[in-house]
Write an enzyme that holds these catalytic residues in place. Structure first.
Site, PDB file in Angstrom:
ATOM      1  N   GLY A 269       0.812  -1.217   0.000  1.00  0.00           N
ATOM      2  CA  GLY A 269       0.000   0.000   0.000  1.00  0.00           C
ATOM      3  C   GLY A 269       0.838   1.257   0.000  1.00  0.00           C
ATOM      4  O   GLY A 269       2.058   1.220  -0.163  1.00  0.00           O
ATOM      5  N   GLU A 292       5.875 -11.169   1.901  1.00  0.00           N
ATOM      6  CA  GLU A 292       5.005 -11.870   0.957  1.00  0.00           C
ATOM      7  C   GLU A 292       5.169 -11.421  -0.473  1.00  0.00           C
ATOM      8  O   GLU A 292       5.179 -12.218  -1.393  1.00  0.00           O
ATOM      9  CB  GLU A 292       3.534 -11.598   1.310  1.00  0.00           C
ATOM     10  CG  GLU A 292       2.947 -12.471   2.338  1.00  0.00           C
ATOM     11  CD  GLU A 292       1.568 -11.996   2.709  1.00  0.00           C
ATOM     12  OE1 GLU A 292       1.135 -12.354   3.807  1.00  0.00           O
ATOM     13  OE2 GLU A 292       0.909 -11.268   1.940  1.00  0.00           O
TER      14      GLU A 292
END
Lengths: 499, 499
Positions: A269, A292
């Site tokens: 983000g 990730e």
């Protein structure tokens, strides 16, 4: 035989997506590749959706259970959801249509930790897996696969499924070969340690072995991943990032960190991107990531020589950065390892390497319990993703969030989190644009003071009012249960949590 | 020199508890041995309490911060709490006086996972540790320690503390020597795998090495642990145990377990004891335990040849079984390993061995979120203990509980757990006297049905009423936040959760 399908047996199984979809039946459990908009099958989902519509048009039923790595794209979850073809879905999802179906109770969703799903499938918690649909970059001569831009649960799904359908996507760069580290842990009850001690350790192979006899179809595609651009960080994101970097600096000052052992885990983000931009100009060197997803900011850090190694299970890049990756994959693969999500998110490795986790949230309460999934406790957003895997086992677990949402109508710090995905036992540090709250070693009453200090000033009086009322009722974790959700009920009634 | 103090340097430091207490000052951070009423210091706490009373009587202040393994006894936490001498305490506590002080906000309590505390102390999350007070069975010639009936955080506390006070307790059997496996994981950022693949693997030494130069006092004691008897299981406990065993049988039938690979983790209490009694007559063989505490029922299983190996960090035995242990320790040490709690509860090992976790609870909600710590969300009971360590990483995590408490005035299944220690992502199976609810792979709406099916019949209509109201409001996890705690507020107002 195309350059990308070097195995004769599998080359003979090339067919159209519509033909391949004949191997997918109503009621099937389908394990799909795909993680955060990368590496998902581009052709089969639409073909299955068309088959579903035909069946439904003829008065029949057609729904499948869909297991993925994490979120996919319009071309995968999107088309299937539009066709009402998903009965059950797990784990992480960001498709709006599908989310709506979960929230209407029209499709079942089970929100499972990303590190847990693969093993749960193998352990038979879901019964038999019927089909695996796996995107790859290339099929080698021996039939093994060069994975594409995400690994996800591909190993577990291909192993568990009765039938395998492969999508060979020529949009994916052949230079990705060598970037992956495909390793399948031993199964119960013969498990052994996962021998990753440092972020850059490789323990597997660069390709995925599959049982060729299970492959029923191979489909050729040439489609880009769902690469979406990030917004330029706004002032609030920049201030949160500055406060997070101040926290890191303070850890160095306290002797709990040095400038060359920051191991990053980062959610996706604008705030994380702002943090990475800030790191470019910081004193931190030899940064590594055990995380990730590979994001734009990490490529910038690698380009600048600030980040030496990043381990993840997929890319989540803007279109420009995805293009750069495809052009320069031979360079980046010296600094990037893509692993199965069972390994990128494995508690054992996360705990061992000693990373600092940093994830977003929907809301946190005054005692440090975190809601990552359900808006106002009821409407699911995307799912817990890997935030639990990392928060539970990090050296230091942090959450970064603006203090308010919806132009101030929603406070991200509330008296009682309306859904709890991370408990007070796991969440340590909360960073907003107003500073950071370090809750380590504090009792609940002490925690409340810290949390209120980083709430938006508009909400601090309301939170203090609650704390005073709760303290009068007493207890180790003071609460006034009758009004614990008053922020949420006021929001529902008036459109704002403000009084 | 006594048989139990074979090192000359340390023998020269033998003194009374009162003399030793002079090394403990107001404001000190004190790491004590002790886990579940075993292996805690028997003499120093009373001496420190006396010192505190004297100081307070003279108008001064005297409070220390107390870090332990887990719960201790009247002679440790009890006397210190009575003297108002504890300012801060972590992790698990079962002392009533101290609990009262937490709930009055008079002492600060931080509820930390048992596997996390040792490393957090080492990582400096609490600043400097001043004193470690460690009970042992014997001091070897080289100054190393034979631990006593609990290992707990003794390694971390002795390593981190500036000063060490030893209590040598001659009540502890010399035959305990050889039962322990003392291993300290590498520290950040040099960690390597913990090489325990099977419950019975030994990776350390049978004694604890300490820095002799830090030892300021040695105190001799001869006192029994706080061994308390279990009640004979009542009918409800027996029925819960029967349902749990039925769950195990059903897992065997489903092919997810066989009769010879049941690895037990078990909380302490009457229900677990009833389960162990049931296992004596079951088809399960070669049972092993990777758990926190060795209980009476495990000795019975070992005696019967049903349990081959049990790994834990302490004993929690009845007086008769404690006596039996002291007499037959040379036999039991072939089947029992006592490890540091950082290892007995380590996520890495728990995940690897593949155990079935089984713990009690205060309440669970219709979606499977568990409250293990705070009654009505506010009054802390004992703390999370190791339940989080095991629940988060078990092969299968279960909770066992009567459906009601306080003669039916309290339902243990509620609309919304008033405190959440284990989330829906981790809790899998709930067992009451009415059966078991297997929530694996289910969506929240499906979970609610299962949970209500094992609630007490008196509460099922009330729970259904709530679910209907919540479903009308919609959402993936339907809730009516305005009345989510109505069970709890009714209890506060009327003394019962019933309408």
């Amino acid at each position: 035989m195309s350059e990308r399908i070097a195995n004769a047996e599998l080359a003979a199984k090339v067919m159209s997506a519509d033909e391949a979809a004949e191997f997918v039946n109503h009621g099937d459990k389908v394990g799909m590749s795909g993680f955060t908009g990368a590496g998902y099958p581009k052709a089969l989902p639409a073909a299955i959706a068309a088959k579903a519509k035909t069946a439904q048009g003829a008065g029949g039923e057609f729904k499948i259970d869909v297991f993925t790595g994490a979120s996919t794209a319009d071309a995968a979850d999107g088309v299937l959801a539009e066709a009402n073809a998903i009965g059950f879905r797990t784990p992480y999802n960001s498709d709006r249509t599908l989310r709506g179906q979960f929230n209407q109770g029209e499709a079942h969703y089970s929100d499972i930790h990303l590190s847990h799903l693969g093993q749960q499938v193998q352990q038979g918690f879901f019964g038999t897996m019927d089909v695996a649909i796996i995107e790859c970059t290339k099929i080698n001569e021996d039939g093994s696969l060069v994975p594409s831009s995400a690994v996800g649960n591909n190993v577990e799904y291909a192993d568990a499924a009765d039938r395998i359908i492969l999508e060979v996507n020529s949009w994916q760069s052949l230079n990705l070969e060598g970037m992956h580290d495909i390793y399948a842990p031993e199964q119960l009850w013969d498990r052994t340690p996962i021998e990753i001690n440092d972020v850059g350790d490789r323990i597997g192979e660069t390709f995925q072995r599959i049982d060729l006899s299970k492959v029923v179809a191979v489909v050729e595609t040439d489609d880009a991943d769902r690469n979406t651009s990030f917004k330029e960080p706004d002032d609030v994101s920049k201030q949160i990032a500055a406060n997070f970097l101040q926290f890191l600096e303070d850890e160095v000052a306290a002797g709990r960190l040095t400038y060359d052992n920051y191991i990053m885990q980062s959610g996706v983000g604008n705030v994380p991107n702002a943090v990475m931009a800030g790191l470019l100009d910081s004193k931190f060197e030899n940064i590594t990531a055990y995380t990730e997803v590979i994001q734009d900011g990490m490529l910038d850090l690698i380009d600048a020589g600030k980040m030496t190694m990043a381990s993840a299970t997929s890319f989540s890049l803007s279109p420009e950065y995805a293009e750069k990756m495809n052009e320069k994959a031979d360079f980046y693969r010296q600094h990037i390892i893509l692993r199965p999500q069972a390994i990128s998110n494995h508690p054992e490795v996360i705990r061992r390497v000693g990373l600092i986790a940093s994830n977003g949230l929907i809301e946190a309460d005054i005692y440090g319990n975190v809601n990552s999934t359900n808006v106002s406790g009821t409407k699911v957003m995307n799912g817990i993703g890997g935030s639990g895997d990392f928060t539970r086992n990090a050296y230091i677990s942090s959450f970064v969030t603006p203090s308010v949402a919806k132009d101030g109508a929603i406070s991200c710090i509330v008296p009682f989190s309306s859904h709890i995905d991370h408990t007070e036992h796991d969440a340590m540090v909360f960073v907003t644009e107003y500073g950071y709250a370090d809750l380590r070693g504090l009792s609940p009453r002490q925690r409340a003071e810290k949390m209120i200090s980083v709430a938006h000033p508009d909400y601090r009086p309301l939170l203090r009012e609650y704390v005073e009322r709760a303290n009068e009722l007493g207890g180790h974790t003071p609460h006034d249960l009758a009004t614990a959700f008053e922020f949420h009920t006021r929001l529902a009634q008036t459109g704002t949590m403000k009084k």
